[in-house]
Design a protein around this motif. Structure first.
Motif, PDB file in Angstrom:
ATOM      1  N   GLN A  30       5.178   5.210   5.859  1.00 52.02           N
ATOM      2  CA  GLN A  30       5.640   4.945   4.506  1.00 52.02           C
ATOM      3  C   GLN A  30       5.182   3.595   3.977  1.00 52.02           C
ATOM      4  OE1 GLN A  30       9.879   5.368   4.810  1.00 52.02           O
ATOM      5  NE2 GLN A  30       9.827   7.588   4.608  1.00 52.02           N
ATOM      6  N   THR A  87       1.110   4.594   0.521  1.00 49.04           N
ATOM      7  CA  THR A  87       0.949   5.997   0.147  1.00 49.04           C
ATOM      8  C   THR A  87      -0.197   6.121  -0.842  1.00 49.04           C
ATOM      9  OG1 THR A  87       2.452   5.847  -1.746  1.00 49.04           O
ATOM     10  CG2 THR A  87       3.444   6.324   0.406  1.00 49.04           C
ATOM     11  N   THR A 107       6.961   3.554  -7.501  1.00 52.09           N
ATOM     12  CA  THR A 107       7.240   4.454  -6.380  1.00 52.09           C
ATOM     13  C   THR A 107       8.665   4.286  -5.856  1.00 52.09           C
ATOM     14  OG1 THR A 107       6.359   2.845  -4.794  1.00 52.09           O
ATOM     15  CG2 THR A 107       4.817   4.468  -5.683  1.00 52.09           C
ATOM     16  N   GLN A 110      -6.979   8.784   0.199  1.00 51.51           N
ATOM     17  CA  GLN A 110      -6.505   9.183   1.512  1.00 51.51           C
ATOM     18  C   GLN A 110      -7.240   8.429   2.618  1.00 51.51           C
ATOM     19  OE1 GLN A 110      -3.861  11.428   2.134  1.00 51.51           O
ATOM     20  NE2 GLN A 110      -4.089  10.380   4.105  1.00 51.51           N
ATOM     21  N   VAL A 128      -5.571   5.080   2.912  1.00 53.81           N
ATOM     22  CA  VAL A 128      -4.274   5.214   3.575  1.00 53.81           C
ATOM     23  C   VAL A 128      -4.465   5.398   5.077  1.00 53.81           C
ATOM     24  CG1 VAL A 128      -2.229   6.674   3.805  1.00 53.81           C
ATOM     25  CG2 VAL A 128      -3.103   6.097   1.530  1.00 53.81           C
TER      26      VAL A 128
END
Length: 707
Positions: free
Chosen positions: A10, A13, A41, A145, A148
């Motif tokens: 977490q 993101t 967020t 992605q 991340v």
């Protein structure tokens, strides 16, 4: 999935990643945009609060790093979940790095009371940023992605990676751990290389104000430099992660020490006598090879600077240890030492001064005229035996009318507050002297410094005596700490021999030779202040106003404030006027920026307008730092405009003869102002002048100053 793994997943993101984004031309705009992402967020309660805290950290030192990297970071009450927000910027934005703008920006947001597990994850990222392979991968990433995944990999180290950063010799002794009062870690370095660099061993300490990013990046930069040089280096990171200090045996065997710190080194006396190279933490990131080379040179130089046992200032690795200690110049050391004394003195001033002001509020301003003083009431009365106010007023005409309250309970409580405040205030000069000595010689200097300060009070030398006595005690204690004594005697030096000998020498010199001349100088200064009137008093108000608004809580501001608070001990009308001028002028910058954002909001960004709303309360509370976000973004317009308004306010206070008996609190200590109306008018005049000046400067600028 475990709790730890969940926390790691977490941390960042897809919604917290911006690729090839144009977030504005200034670092303020980038930080504001990333803070908005975090709040969007649900990880922060206020984007403005997070942005304000991050900018306050930027004001301490720039977060740009060589290689196009920026790591703005902070702990903030607005943050609810430890978070990383990332932007790959196009075009680059200047974050203060020596080689130009940054195209990779991480906002590291930590909760103000966050747990250690989150902080470990944040520092893991900071350490990865010094590795070229990691930053190259970030620049090559084609999707959010990928970013991340890259970040998750470095903040979720494998057991093998964790072992690589574990110190080879971890101390398990409670006595060693207790020497460092802040969490500290020993970062690993390369293994010794026989025959390379003479088998030298170097130890280092890194520390930055927040203890999240720069601390660990500096450590890893030094470790990488040591690997390149083929020498042994161990680093103690005094940051937010709860880890282990360097073992005493390792320190004993070290040939030299590096201090790369922006805050005082914790447990600095452990390194006493070692050759030292000292600088701010960013130099270790930017020039680790140079610092390591300097440490190796110092290890064989008998004239090299050595650790004297303590230092107290940003980057003060070797206070008072001579030239050549990294980037710390003589005058920087002098400033750090004096500011150390002032910073520790201010709590005594604030507590004592406000309690005295409360005593006046409860009992009346003539509480000092009570027969035998306020303490006489405390010795002869109690809550069950309240004083006879009518008899007191009948005995002294000065106490009649509004000179003393009619309520016996209020008079008694006022005497309590006044007496406690007076006792707290009596520590002003000893605390100043004690912590000036601490800034020079660390803990062995505290007792001699307090002793010299107490002698200064006894001699009537006052504030000047405290400064001289503190410096004298610190230098004497420092000299004793440099003596080459037998090993069996070293343990007694800092706790018994140095405090005893330095107290005798410094206290004796103050009492026998220096006390009376300094008392004469102090009395002369007091008489000069009391004799000021007309244009001379107004000129003093102008100077104090300019100083208060020049650096908004910095050394010049603190010098003016220390001058005013020290004068409060004299309890004269002139000293009360100086205090009023200083506080009133210090309230002007944030109030002026708040007013300017209200009357011409189009000149300011959305974040600045929110900061303007908060600045109303900050200014009213005498928190000059409320203007720092504006000054950091546009110093050439905000600071001169603030200084003009501060000068007007300081002059007006002195012209009106306004007095203030409290050292802090702004409008909230209205009861300590005589009269409040002229104090308010002086602040209003300066605020309007400053707000108009900054508004005009911004409106007529050839280039826009806000996004």
């Amino acid at each position: 999935m475990s709790t730890d793994t969940t926390a790691q997943a977490q941390l960042i993101t897809l919604q917290l990643v911006r690729l090839d984004a144009d977030l504005g031309a200034r670092k303020e705009d980038v930080i504001a945009a990333l803070a908005a992402n975090v709040a969007g967020t649900g990880r922060a309660t206020s984007a403005e609060g997070l942005q304000r805290d991050a900018m306050a950290r930027e004001a301490q030192s720039a977060t740009g790093l060589p290689g196009g990297i920026a790591i703005p970071h902070c702990r903030s009450e607005a943050v609810t979940t430890a978070t990383l927000a990332f932007a790959r910027l196009s075009p680059k934005v200047d974050f203060g790095a020596p080689d130009g703008g940054a195209d990779l920006a991480f906002l590291i947001a930590a909760p103000a009371s966050g747990g250690q597990e989150h902080l470990k994850l944040l520092t893991a990222l900071a350490r990865a940023l010094v590795k070229p392979a990691f930053t190259a991968a970030l620049r090559a990433a084609k999707t959010e992605q990928e970013v991340v995944d890259l970040v998750t990999d470095v903040v979720s180290p494998t057991p093998k990676a964790e072992a690589a950063t574990t110190p080879a010799t971890a101390s398990t002794s409670p006595s060693v751990a207790s020497q460092t009062t802040a969490p500290a870690a020993a970062g690993a370095a390369s293994a010794p290389s026989a025959g390379v660099a003479g088998g030298k061993v170097v130890v280092a300490v890194t520390a930055c104000p927040t203890g999240i990013a720069h601390t660990y990046m500096a450590a890893d930069s030094l470790v990488a430099a040591a690997e390149r040089a083929g020498i042994t280096l161990k680093v103690e990171t005094q940051g937010s992660g709860a880890t282990t200090p360097l073992p005493a045996s390792l320190i004993e065997s070290a040939d030299a020490v590096i201090f790369a710190t922006d805050v005082p080194v914790k447990g600095r006396e452990r390194f006493a006598g070692k050759p030292v190279v000292a600088s701010g933490v960013k130099r270790a990131i930017n020039e680790p090879d140079a610092m390591l080379a300097e440490a190796l040179t110092a290890s064989t130089d008998p004239q090299a600077a050595r650790v004297a046992g303590g230092g107290s200032g940003a980057g003060a690795g070797a206070a008072a240890s001579g030239a050549g200690a990294g980037d710390v110049s003589f005058w920087v050391k002098v400033r750090q030492v004096l500011l150390t004394g002032v910073s520790y003195m201010i709590p005594f001033v604030a507590a004592g001064g406000l309690l005295i002001a409360l005593g006046f509020l409860f009992a009346g301003y003539r509480v000092t005229n009570l027969p035998g003083g306020a303490d006489s009431i405390l010795l002869t009365n109690s809550l069950w035996n309240l004083p006879d106010v009518a008899a007191l007023k009948a005995a002294d005409p000065l106490l009649q009318g509004d000179g003393l309250r009619d309520s016996a309970l209020l008079v008694y409580l006022g005497a309590v507050f006044f007496q406690i405040g007076g006792l707290a205030f009596s520590f002003l000069v000893p605390a100043l002297a004690g912590y000036i000595a601490f800034g020079i010689a660390d803990r062995p200097g505290i007792a001699p410094g307090f002793t010299a300060g107490a002698v200064a009070v006894f001699s009537g030398a006052g504030f000047l005596g405290g400064i001289v006595g503190g410096v004298l005690a610190g230098l004497v204690a420092y000299w004793f700490s440099r003596l080459d004594v037998p090993k069996w005697l070293r343990g007694l030096m800092p706790v018994m021999i140095i405090p005893l000998a330095a107290s005798v020498v410094a206290g004796g010199l103050m009492l026998l030779f220096l006390g009376r001349p300094l008392a004469a100088a102090t009395n002369g200064l007091t008489d000069w202040l009391n004799g000021l009137s007309g244009s001379a008093a107004i000129l003093l108000g102008v100077i104090l106003g300019l100083m208060m608004c020049f650096d908004l809580g910095g050394p010049v501001n603190k010098a003016a404030y220390a001058f005013a608070t020290a004068g409060l001990a004299a309890q004269t009308p002139a000293s009360f006027q100086v205090m009023a001028a200083v506080m009133a002028a210090g309230m002007v910058p944030p109030l002026a920026m708040a007013l300017s954002t209200a009357i011409r909001p189009k000149l300011y960004s959305a974040v600045e307008k929110e900061n303007g709303k908060a600045a109303w309360l900050l200014g009213a509370s005498f928190i000059s730092e409320g203007a720092i976000p504006f000054a950091a973004a546009d110093p050439l317009r905000v600071i001169p405009a603030s200084m003009v308004g501060g000068a007007v306010t300081g002059a007006a206070v002195m012209a009106f003869g306004t007095e203030l008996r409290a050292p802090h609190g702004g409008f909230f200590v209205f009861f300590a102002m005589q009269p409040f109306a002229t104090f308010f008018l002086a602040v209003l005049l300066g605020t309007v002048v400053s707000a108009l000046a900054v508004t005009v400067l911004k409106a007529t600028a050839k280039t826009p100053v806000a996004a």
